[in-house]
Design an enzyme around this catalytic site. Structure first.
Site, PDB file in Angstrom:
ATOM      1  N   ARG A  17     -28.831   8.536  -6.326  1.00 66.37           N
ATOM      2  CA  ARG A  17     -29.028   8.774  -4.819  1.00 66.37           C
ATOM      3  C   ARG A  17     -27.678   9.420  -3.657  1.00 66.37           C
ATOM      4  O   ARG A  17     -26.820   9.482  -4.445  1.00 66.37           O
ATOM      5  CB  ARG A  17     -29.898   7.959  -4.249  1.00 66.37           C
ATOM      6  CG  ARG A  17     -28.237   6.488  -3.799  1.00 66.37           C
ATOM      7  CD  ARG A  17     -28.573   5.351  -3.540  1.00 66.37           C
ATOM      8  NE  ARG A  17     -27.485   4.210  -3.242  1.00 66.37           N
ATOM      9  CZ  ARG A  17     -27.221   3.100  -4.221  1.00 66.37           C
ATOM     10  NH1 ARG A  17     -27.517   3.098  -5.226  1.00 66.37           N
ATOM     11  NH2 ARG A  17     -25.921   2.719  -3.450  1.00 66.37           N
ATOM     12  N   THR A  49     -26.846   8.593   5.434  1.00 61.40           N
ATOM     13  CA  THR A  49     -27.555   8.633   4.035  1.00 61.40           C
ATOM     14  C   THR A  49     -28.229   7.495   3.901  1.00 61.40           C
ATOM     15  O   THR A  49     -28.280   6.602   4.857  1.00 61.40           O
ATOM     16  CB  THR A  49     -26.873   7.886   2.907  1.00 61.40           C
ATOM     17  OG1 THR A  49     -25.821   6.585   2.766  1.00 61.40           O
ATOM     18  CG2 THR A  49     -25.632   9.182   2.950  1.00 61.40           C
ATOM     19  N   ASP A  93     -21.166   3.534 -16.819  1.00 58.90           N
ATOM     20  CA  ASP A  93     -20.431   2.750 -15.118  1.00 58.90           C
ATOM     21  C   ASP A  93     -18.582   3.688 -16.181  1.00 58.90           C
ATOM     22  O   ASP A  93     -18.351   3.343 -16.760  1.00 58.90           O
ATOM     23  CB  ASP A  93     -19.947   1.393 -15.893  1.00 58.90           C
ATOM     24  CG  ASP A  93     -18.581   1.138 -14.295  1.00 58.90           C
ATOM     25  OD1 ASP A  93     -18.248   1.970 -14.206  1.00 58.90           O
ATOM     26  OD2 ASP A  93     -18.419  -0.496 -14.719  1.00 58.90           O
ATOM     27  N   VAL A  94     -18.090   5.074 -14.468  1.00 58.03           N
ATOM     28  CA  VAL A  94     -17.066   5.481 -14.387  1.00 58.03           C
ATOM     29  C   VAL A  94     -15.772   4.194 -14.752  1.00 58.03           C
ATOM     30  O   VAL A  94     -14.916   5.023 -14.608  1.00 58.03           O
ATOM     31  CB  VAL A  94     -16.891   6.673 -13.157  1.00 58.03           C
ATOM     32  CG1 VAL A  94     -18.377   7.282 -13.561  1.00 58.03           C
ATOM     33  CG2 VAL A  94     -17.482   5.768 -11.940  1.00 58.03           C
ATOM     34  N   TYR A 148     -10.542  -0.501   0.601  1.00 59.66           N
ATOM     35  CA  TYR A 148     -11.619   0.780   0.748  1.00 59.66           C
ATOM     36  C   TYR A 148     -10.473   2.400   1.398  1.00 59.66           C
ATOM     37  O   TYR A 148     -10.812   3.099   0.810  1.00 59.66           O
ATOM     38  CB  TYR A 148     -12.526   0.648   1.237  1.00 59.66           C
ATOM     39  CG  TYR A 148     -13.357   1.778   1.105  1.00 59.66           C
ATOM     40  CD1 TYR A 148     -14.341   2.326  -0.111  1.00 59.66           C
ATOM     41  CD2 TYR A 148     -13.599   2.768   2.309  1.00 59.66           C
ATOM     42  CE1 TYR A 148     -14.980   3.280   0.113  1.00 59.66           C
ATOM     43  CE2 TYR A 148     -14.912   4.123   2.289  1.00 59.66           C
ATOM     44  CZ  TYR A 148     -15.263   4.449   1.178  1.00 59.66           C
ATOM     45  OH  TYR A 148     -16.349   5.356   0.901  1.00 59.66           O
ATOM     46  N   LYS A 195      -9.866   5.020  -1.303  1.00 58.89           N
ATOM     47  CA  LYS A 195      -9.690   6.073  -0.306  1.00 58.89           C
ATOM     48  C   LYS A 195      -8.312   7.410  -0.368  1.00 58.89           C
ATOM     49  O   LYS A 195      -8.026   8.287  -0.730  1.00 58.89           O
ATOM     50  CB  LYS A 195     -10.665   6.527   0.177  1.00 58.89           C
ATOM     51  CG  LYS A 195     -12.041   6.059  -0.184  1.00 58.89           C
ATOM     52  CD  LYS A 195     -12.291   7.217  -1.203  1.00 58.89           C
ATOM     53  CE  LYS A 195     -14.297   6.870  -1.092  1.00 58.89           C
ATOM     54  NZ  LYS A 195     -14.578   7.188  -2.423  1.00 58.89           N
ATOM     55  N   ASN A 205     -17.466  11.379  -7.488  1.00 61.31           N
ATOM     56  CA  ASN A 205     -17.967  11.142  -6.226  1.00 61.31           C
ATOM     57  C   ASN A 205     -18.359  10.170  -5.979  1.00 61.31           C
ATOM     58  O   ASN A 205     -18.386   8.594  -5.456  1.00 61.31           O
ATOM     59  CB  ASN A 205     -19.170  11.875  -6.078  1.00 61.31           C
ATOM     60  CG  ASN A 205     -20.002  11.137  -5.383  1.00 61.31           C
ATOM     61  OD1 ASN A 205     -20.346  10.624  -4.120  1.00 61.31           O
ATOM     62  ND2 ASN A 205     -21.418  11.100  -5.793  1.00 61.31           N
ATOM     63  N   ASP A 255     -24.649   7.762 -13.342  1.00 61.50           N
ATOM     64  CA  ASP A 255     -24.575   6.925 -12.481  1.00 61.50           C
ATOM     65  C   ASP A 255     -25.015   5.316 -12.984  1.00 61.50           C
ATOM     66  O   ASP A 255     -25.390   5.389 -14.450  1.00 61.50           O
ATOM     67  CB  ASP A 255     -25.818   6.765 -11.319  1.00 61.50           C
ATOM     68  CG  ASP A 255     -25.264   5.961 -10.547  1.00 61.50           C
ATOM     69  OD1 ASP A 255     -25.033   4.717  -9.988  1.00 61.50           O
ATOM     70  OD2 ASP A 255     -25.329   7.020  -9.288  1.00 61.50           O
TER      71      ASP A 255
HETATM   72  P1  NDP Z   1     -24.385   5.494  -2.387  1.00 59.66           P
HETATM   73  O1  NDP Z   1     -23.900   3.713  -2.427  1.00 59.66           O
HETATM   74  O2  NDP Z   1     -25.434   5.654  -1.682  1.00 59.66           O
HETATM   75  O3  NDP Z   1     -24.522   5.890  -3.523  1.00 59.66           O
HETATM   76  C1  NDP Z   1     -23.505   5.851  -4.456  1.00 59.66           C
HETATM   77  C2  NDP Z   1     -23.949   6.400  -6.169  1.00 59.66           C
HETATM   78  O4  NDP Z   1     -22.830   5.741  -6.920  1.00 59.66           O
HETATM   79  C3  NDP Z   1     -24.602   4.837  -6.116  1.00 59.66           C
HETATM   80  O5  NDP Z   1     -25.909   5.064  -7.284  1.00 59.66           O
HETATM   81  C4  NDP Z   1     -23.450   3.947  -7.067  1.00 59.66           C
HETATM   82  O6  NDP Z   1     -24.420   2.074  -7.991  1.00 59.66           O
HETATM   83  C5  NDP Z   1     -23.266   4.874  -7.956  1.00 59.66           C
HETATM   84  N1  NDP Z   1     -21.175   4.391  -9.004  1.00 59.66           N
HETATM   85  C6  NDP Z   1     -21.129   3.496  -8.282  1.00 59.66           C
HETATM   86  N2  NDP Z   1     -19.685   3.301  -8.038  1.00 59.66           N
HETATM   87  C7  NDP Z   1     -20.488   3.535  -9.622  1.00 59.66           C
HETATM   88  C8  NDP Z   1     -19.441   3.262 -11.242  1.00 59.66           C
HETATM   89  N3  NDP Z   1     -18.314   2.743 -10.933  1.00 59.66           N
HETATM   90  N4  NDP Z   1     -19.521   3.853 -12.246  1.00 59.66           N
HETATM   91  C9  NDP Z   1     -21.136   4.464 -11.575  1.00 59.66           C
HETATM   92  N5  NDP Z   1     -22.062   4.947 -10.337  1.00 59.66           N
HETATM   93  C10 NDP Z   1     -21.265   3.954  -9.852  1.00 59.66           C
HETATM   94  O7  NDP Z   1     -22.641   6.735  -1.547  1.00 59.66           O
HETATM   95  P2  NDP Z   1     -22.671   7.758  -1.070  1.00 59.66           P
HETATM   96  O8  NDP Z   1     -23.503   8.682  -1.200  1.00 59.66           O
HETATM   97  O9  NDP Z   1     -23.070   6.835   0.592  1.00 59.66           O
HETATM   98  O10 NDP Z   1     -21.131   7.772  -1.264  1.00 59.66           O
HETATM   99  C11 NDP Z   1     -20.994   9.300  -1.817  1.00 59.66           C
HETATM  100  C12 NDP Z   1     -19.663   8.651  -2.352  1.00 59.66           C
HETATM  101  O11 NDP Z   1     -19.800   9.112  -0.923  1.00 59.66           O
HETATM  102  C13 NDP Z   1     -18.888   7.198  -2.150  1.00 59.66           C
HETATM  103  O12 NDP Z   1     -17.610   7.860  -3.072  1.00 59.66           O
HETATM  104  C14 NDP Z   1     -18.137   6.741  -0.734  1.00 59.66           C
HETATM  105  O13 NDP Z   1     -17.209   6.176  -1.219  1.00 59.66           O
HETATM  106  C15 NDP Z   1     -17.701   7.654  -0.481  1.00 59.66           C
HETATM  107  N6  NDP Z   1     -18.139   8.185   1.250  1.00 59.66           N
HETATM  108  C16 NDP Z   1     -18.724   8.056   1.511  1.00 59.66           C
HETATM  109  C17 NDP Z   1     -19.421   8.430   2.778  1.00 59.66           C
HETATM  110  C18 NDP Z   1     -20.959   8.268   3.858  1.00 59.66           C
HETATM  111  O14 NDP Z   1     -20.149   7.678   4.882  1.00 59.66           O
HETATM  112  N7  NDP Z   1     -21.908   7.743   3.139  1.00 59.66           N
HETATM  113  C19 NDP Z   1     -18.077   8.627   4.020  1.00 59.66           C
HETATM  114  C20 NDP Z   1     -16.706   8.532   3.028  1.00 59.66           C
HETATM  115  C21 NDP Z   1     -17.206   8.744   1.803  1.00 59.66           C
HETATM  116  P3  NDP Z   1     -24.719   1.300  -7.500  1.00 59.66           P
HETATM  117  O15 NDP Z   1     -25.564   0.872  -5.869  1.00 59.66           O
HETATM  118  O16 NDP Z   1     -25.169   0.322  -8.329  1.00 59.66           O
HETATM  119  O17 NDP Z   1     -23.299   0.031  -6.782  1.00 59.66           O
END
Ligand code: NDP
EC number: 1.1.1.245
Length: 270
Positions: A19, A211, A78-79, A176, A180, A105, A40
């Site tokens: 997502r 998002t 899980d990454v 966080y 980062k 990501n 994911d």
């Molecule tokens: P979301 O939480 O909407 O999506 C991230 C997805 O990654 C989720 O499905 C989550 O699963 C999955 N995920 C997290 N950790 C793992 C893991 N260890 N292994 C596999 N899957 C994993 O995040 P965004 O789309 O908002 O953000 C994407 C990236 O951008 C992230 O790295 C975030 O830190 C970064 N970012 C986002 C910002 C924003 O404004 N949205 C701003 C700055 C950075 P689950 O939900 O089940 O944990």
């Protein structure tokens, strides 16, 4: 006959793509012709967020990619688990013969701004967030570096955050921001390491990106107040981020490596 898709013949991996912004990355690379594998925890995690669910055009992002006529693979993994990630990369290379692009990501924060102030954030929260963001990124980079070194080519993009550069007013979300910032610095070490192999490594640092998960949180924090700090005066979209990913994944960026590129409407340096 060629179809003029710039990434045709390339193979990409995008983590955290069920997502949000990661899904936009996966769809953008596919629309430019790359075969795309996604990782994911749960490929149906969009169902937890109404706005994300409403935007889906298939059961999972894998189905959405196939729907546009592109090969796709999906891994629920899980990454932070290096073994599983290595196996996924081996399967991608086994099936498609190569790996050209990796977008690291997967990540995100856990905890409230108040409980994550730098002076009090608890070890459990620090461990979870460092693992999700930094350790997961390192595992992904190490797994994809194996075929990329052999090919002597590749493009790796990591995902930092404006939180890795700017400090929140109350010192909250320290774990966080620190994780980062470490992702950004690791990116530059990796760029130095892999440059001689023809592999570029860059980092995108998104600002406030609207998002399905984040939009209600941003509104609750106060849209007007947050946007006051953004020169472009609006939140970013996943598509805004995907444009920069497309650039860093294509030959347009062949002489760019070790760069940290804010995608934040000017927030970081305002
Ligand atoms: P979301 O939480 O909407 O999506 C991230 C997805 O990654 C989720 O499905 C989550 O699963 C999955 N995920 C997290 N950790 C793992 C893991 N260890 N292994 C596999 N899957 C994993 O995040 P965004 O789309 O908002 O953000 C994407 C990236 O951008 C992230 O790295 C975030 O830190 C970064 N970012 C986002 C910002 C924003 O404004 N949205 C701003 C700055 C950075 P689950 O939900 O089940 O944990």
């Amino acid at each position: 006959m060629t179809d003029n898709l710039p990434l045709r013949g390339k193979v990409a991996l995008v983590t955290g793509a069920a997502r949000g912004i990661g899904r936009a990355y996966a769809l953008r690379l596919a629309k430019r012709g790359a075969d795309v594998a996604v990782v994911d925890f749960d490929l149906h995690s969009y169902k937890d967020y109404q706005l994300e669910a409403a935007s889906m055009r298939g059961d999972t992002v894998v189905d959405e990619i196939r729907e546009i006529g592109i090969r796709a693979l999906g891994f629920q993994a899980d990454v932070t688990d290096a073994t599983t990630l290595n196996e996924a990369v081996q399967q991608i290379v086994g099936e498609w013969g190569r790996l050209d692009i990796a977008i690291c990501n997967a990540g995100g924060g856990v905890g409230s701004p108040e409980e994550t102030r730098a002076s009090i954030v608890e070890k459990d929260l620090v461990d979870v967030v460092v693992a999700r963001n930094l350790t997961g990124t390192i595992h992904t980079c190490q797994a994809v570096a194996v075929p990329m070194k052999e090919q002597r080519s590749g493009k790796i993009v990591t995902v930092g955050s404006q939180a890795g550069h700017r400090i929140e007013d109350n010192g909250g979300y320290a774990h966080y921001g620190a994780a980062k910032a470490a992702v950004a610095k690791y990116t530059q070490y990796l760029a130095r390491d892999l440059g001689p192999f023809g592999v570029t490594v860059n980092c995108v640092a998104p600002g406030y990106i609207s998002t399905g998960r984040l939009a209600p949180i941003l509104s609750a924090m106060g849209d007007a107040q947050l946007l006051d700090d953004v020169p472009l005066g609006r939140y970013g979209t996943p598509e805004d981020c995907a444009g920069v990913i497309e650039f860093l994944s294509s030959d347009l960026s062949d002489y760019v490596t070790g760069a940290i590129i804010p995608v934040d409407g000017g927030l970081t340096y305002s």
